[in-house]
Design a protein around this motif. Structure first.
Motif, PDB file in Angstrom:
ATOM      1  N   GLU A  19       3.219 -10.031   1.843  1.00  0.00           N
ATOM      2  CA  GLU A  19       3.419  -8.945   0.890  1.00  0.00           C
ATOM      3  C   GLU A  19       3.094  -7.556   1.431  1.00  0.00           C
ATOM      4  O   GLU A  19       3.787  -6.600   1.112  1.00  0.00           O
ATOM      5  CB  GLU A  19       2.621  -9.209  -0.375  1.00  0.00           C
ATOM      6  CG  GLU A  19       3.191 -10.342  -1.187  1.00  0.00           C
ATOM      7  CD  GLU A  19       2.576 -10.441  -2.567  1.00  0.00           C
ATOM      8  OE1 GLU A  19       2.011  -9.447  -3.058  1.00  0.00           O
ATOM      9  OE2 GLU A  19       2.690 -11.518  -3.161  1.00  0.00           O
ATOM     10  N   THR A  20       2.070  -7.411   2.227  1.00  0.00           N
ATOM     11  CA  THR A  20       1.680  -6.075   2.685  1.00  0.00           C
ATOM     12  C   THR A  20       2.767  -5.419   3.533  1.00  0.00           C
ATOM     13  O   THR A  20       3.215  -4.321   3.208  1.00  0.00           O
ATOM     14  CB  THR A  20       0.339  -6.132   3.438  1.00  0.00           C
ATOM     15  OG1 THR A  20      -0.643  -6.672   2.557  1.00  0.00           O
ATOM     16  CG2 THR A  20      -0.085  -4.753   3.894  1.00  0.00           C
ATOM     17  N   PRO A  21       3.253  -6.045   4.620  1.00  0.00           N
ATOM     18  CA  PRO A  21       4.319  -5.385   5.382  1.00  0.00           C
ATOM     19  C   PRO A  21       5.642  -5.332   4.616  1.00  0.00           C
ATOM     20  O   PRO A  21       6.432  -4.427   4.822  1.00  0.00           O
ATOM     21  CB  PRO A  21       4.466  -6.214   6.651  1.00  0.00           C
ATOM     22  CG  PRO A  21       3.501  -7.320   6.588  1.00  0.00           C
ATOM     23  CD  PRO A  21       2.740  -7.217   5.302  1.00  0.00           C
ATOM     24  N   ALA A  22       5.873  -6.276   3.718  1.00  0.00           N
ATOM     25  CA  ALA A  22       7.122  -6.255   2.949  1.00  0.00           C
ATOM     26  C   ALA A  22       7.204  -5.003   2.084  1.00  0.00           C
ATOM     27  O   ALA A  22       8.284  -4.462   1.864  1.00  0.00           O
ATOM     28  CB  ALA A  22       7.229  -7.507   2.088  1.00  0.00           C
ATOM     29  N   GLY A  25       8.992  -2.036   3.566  1.00  0.00           N
ATOM     30  CA  GLY A  25      10.436  -2.124   3.753  1.00  0.00           C
ATOM     31  C   GLY A  25      11.173  -1.221   2.774  1.00  0.00           C
ATOM     32  O   GLY A  25      10.585  -0.356   2.124  1.00  0.00           O
ATOM     33  N   ALA A  26      12.464  -1.440   2.642  1.00  0.00           N
ATOM     34  CA  ALA A  26      13.290  -0.636   1.730  1.00  0.00           C
ATOM     35  C   ALA A  26      12.912  -0.925   0.279  1.00  0.00           C
ATOM     36  O   ALA A  26      12.750  -2.086  -0.104  1.00  0.00           O
ATOM     37  CB  ALA A  26      14.759  -0.963   1.959  1.00  0.00           C
ATOM     38  N   ALA A  61       6.476  -4.859  -7.789  1.00  0.00           N
ATOM     39  CA  ALA A  61       6.664  -5.750  -6.644  1.00  0.00           C
ATOM     40  C   ALA A  61       7.067  -7.128  -7.148  1.00  0.00           C
ATOM     41  O   ALA A  61       6.409  -7.700  -8.018  1.00  0.00           O
ATOM     42  CB  ALA A  61       5.384  -5.846  -5.827  1.00  0.00           C
ATOM     43  N   ALA A  62       8.133  -7.634  -6.586  1.00  0.00           N
ATOM     44  CA  ALA A  62       8.560  -8.998  -6.873  1.00  0.00           C
ATOM     45  C   ALA A  62       7.665  -9.946  -6.080  1.00  0.00           C
ATOM     46  O   ALA A  62       6.991  -9.528  -5.128  1.00  0.00           O
ATOM     47  CB  ALA A  62      10.015  -9.183  -6.471  1.00  0.00           C
ATOM     48  N   PRO A  63       7.637 -11.220  -6.449  1.00  0.00           N
ATOM     49  CA  PRO A  63       6.878 -12.176  -5.629  1.00  0.00           C
ATOM     50  C   PRO A  63       7.368 -12.100  -4.180  1.00  0.00           C
ATOM     51  O   PRO A  63       8.564 -12.077  -3.917  1.00  0.00           O
ATOM     52  CB  PRO A  63       7.218 -13.521  -6.268  1.00  0.00           C
ATOM     53  CG  PRO A  63       7.543 -13.182  -7.694  1.00  0.00           C
ATOM     54  CD  PRO A  63       8.233 -11.842  -7.619  1.00  0.00           C
ATOM     55  N   GLN A  66       8.662  -7.502  -2.149  1.00  0.00           N
ATOM     56  CA  GLN A  66       9.765  -6.544  -2.252  1.00  0.00           C
ATOM     57  C   GLN A  66       9.529  -5.618  -3.438  1.00  0.00           C
ATOM     58  O   GLN A  66       9.192  -6.070  -4.523  1.00  0.00           O
ATOM     59  CB  GLN A  66      11.092  -7.268  -2.430  1.00  0.00           C
ATOM     60  CG  GLN A  66      12.278  -6.346  -2.650  1.00  0.00           C
ATOM     61  CD  GLN A  66      12.555  -5.447  -1.472  1.00  0.00           C
ATOM     62  OE1 GLN A  66      12.694  -5.917  -0.359  1.00  0.00           O
ATOM     63  NE2 GLN A  66      12.627  -4.155  -1.704  1.00  0.00           N
ATOM     64  N   VAL A  67       9.693  -4.317  -3.202  1.00  0.00           N
ATOM     65  CA  VAL A  67       9.441  -3.328  -4.242  1.00  0.00           C
ATOM     66  C   VAL A  67      10.759  -2.851  -4.848  1.00  0.00           C
ATOM     67  O   VAL A  67      11.719  -2.563  -4.135  1.00  0.00           O
ATOM     68  CB  VAL A  67       8.641  -2.128  -3.692  1.00  0.00           C
ATOM     69  CG1 VAL A  67       8.442  -1.060  -4.762  1.00  0.00           C
ATOM     70  CG2 VAL A  67       7.294  -2.595  -3.159  1.00  0.00           C
ATOM     71  N   PHE A  68      10.772  -2.783  -6.177  1.00  0.00           N
ATOM     72  CA  PHE A  68      11.926  -2.299  -6.924  1.00  0.00           C
ATOM     73  C   PHE A  68      11.493  -1.155  -7.823  1.00  0.00           C
ATOM     74  O   PHE A  68      10.397  -1.172  -8.375  1.00  0.00           O
ATOM     75  CB  PHE A  68      12.506  -3.411  -7.813  1.00  0.00           C
ATOM     76  CG  PHE A  68      13.093  -4.549  -7.033  1.00  0.00           C
ATOM     77  CD1 PHE A  68      14.422  -4.526  -6.642  1.00  0.00           C
ATOM     78  CD2 PHE A  68      12.311  -5.636  -6.697  1.00  0.00           C
ATOM     79  CE1 PHE A  68      14.958  -5.573  -5.927  1.00  0.00           C
ATOM     80  CE2 PHE A  68      12.835  -6.699  -5.976  1.00  0.00           C
ATOM     81  CZ  PHE A  68      14.176  -6.670  -5.591  1.00  0.00           C
ATOM     82  N   GLY A  69      12.353  -0.172  -7.971  1.00  0.00           N
ATOM     83  CA  GLY A  69      12.136   0.914  -8.911  1.00  0.00           C
ATOM     84  C   GLY A  69      13.148   0.811 -10.032  1.00  0.00           C
ATOM     85  O   GLY A  69      14.219   0.229  -9.862  1.00  0.00           O
ATOM     86  N   VAL A  70      12.810   1.381 -11.165  1.00  0.00           N
ATOM     87  CA  VAL A  70      13.735   1.401 -12.299  1.00  0.00           C
ATOM     88  C   VAL A  70      14.285   2.820 -12.409  1.00  0.00           C
ATOM     89  O   VAL A  70      13.543   3.758 -12.712  1.00  0.00           O
ATOM     90  CB  VAL A  70      13.033   0.969 -13.597  1.00  0.00           C
ATOM     91  CG1 VAL A  70      14.004   1.022 -14.766  1.00  0.00           C
ATOM     92  CG2 VAL A  70      12.461  -0.442 -13.436  1.00  0.00           C
TER      93      VAL A  70
END
Length: 85
Positions: A19-22, A25-26, A61-63, A66-70
């Motif tokens: 999770e930390t390096p993920a 990412g983008a 953050a998804a499991p 991976q980070v998502f914005g709304v």
């Protein structure tokens, strides 16, 4: 913008990042009709909220990290593609 009905696939392998390096990412922005409802559902599901001081967007953050914005229509950088039919 990828397009309406687009799909992004990211395979998961045994040597995938933790999770930390993920999180480095983008970060992907999600466009939805009701950002507030999506935020409520994400928090209710127990996903981690990510705070990013450069913006007021809601990020999570998804499991796996991976980070998502709304995306919201009140952010000028998204206004043109959020209002498309």
């Amino acid at each position: 913008m990828i397009g309406i009905g687009a799909l992004v696939i990211a395979p998961v392998t045994a040597d995938a990042l933790d999770e930390t390096p993920a999180r480095r990412g983008a970060w992907l922005e999600l466009n939805c009709r009701d950002p507030a409802a999506l935020k409520t559902a994400v928090l209710k599901a127990g996903l981690a909220q990510i705070h990013y001081s450069a913006t007021t967007s809601f990020y999570f953050a998804a499991p796996g990290g991976q980070v998502f914005g709304v995306a919201r229509a009140d952010r000028p950088e998204f206004a043109s593609w959020l209002t498309r039919p």
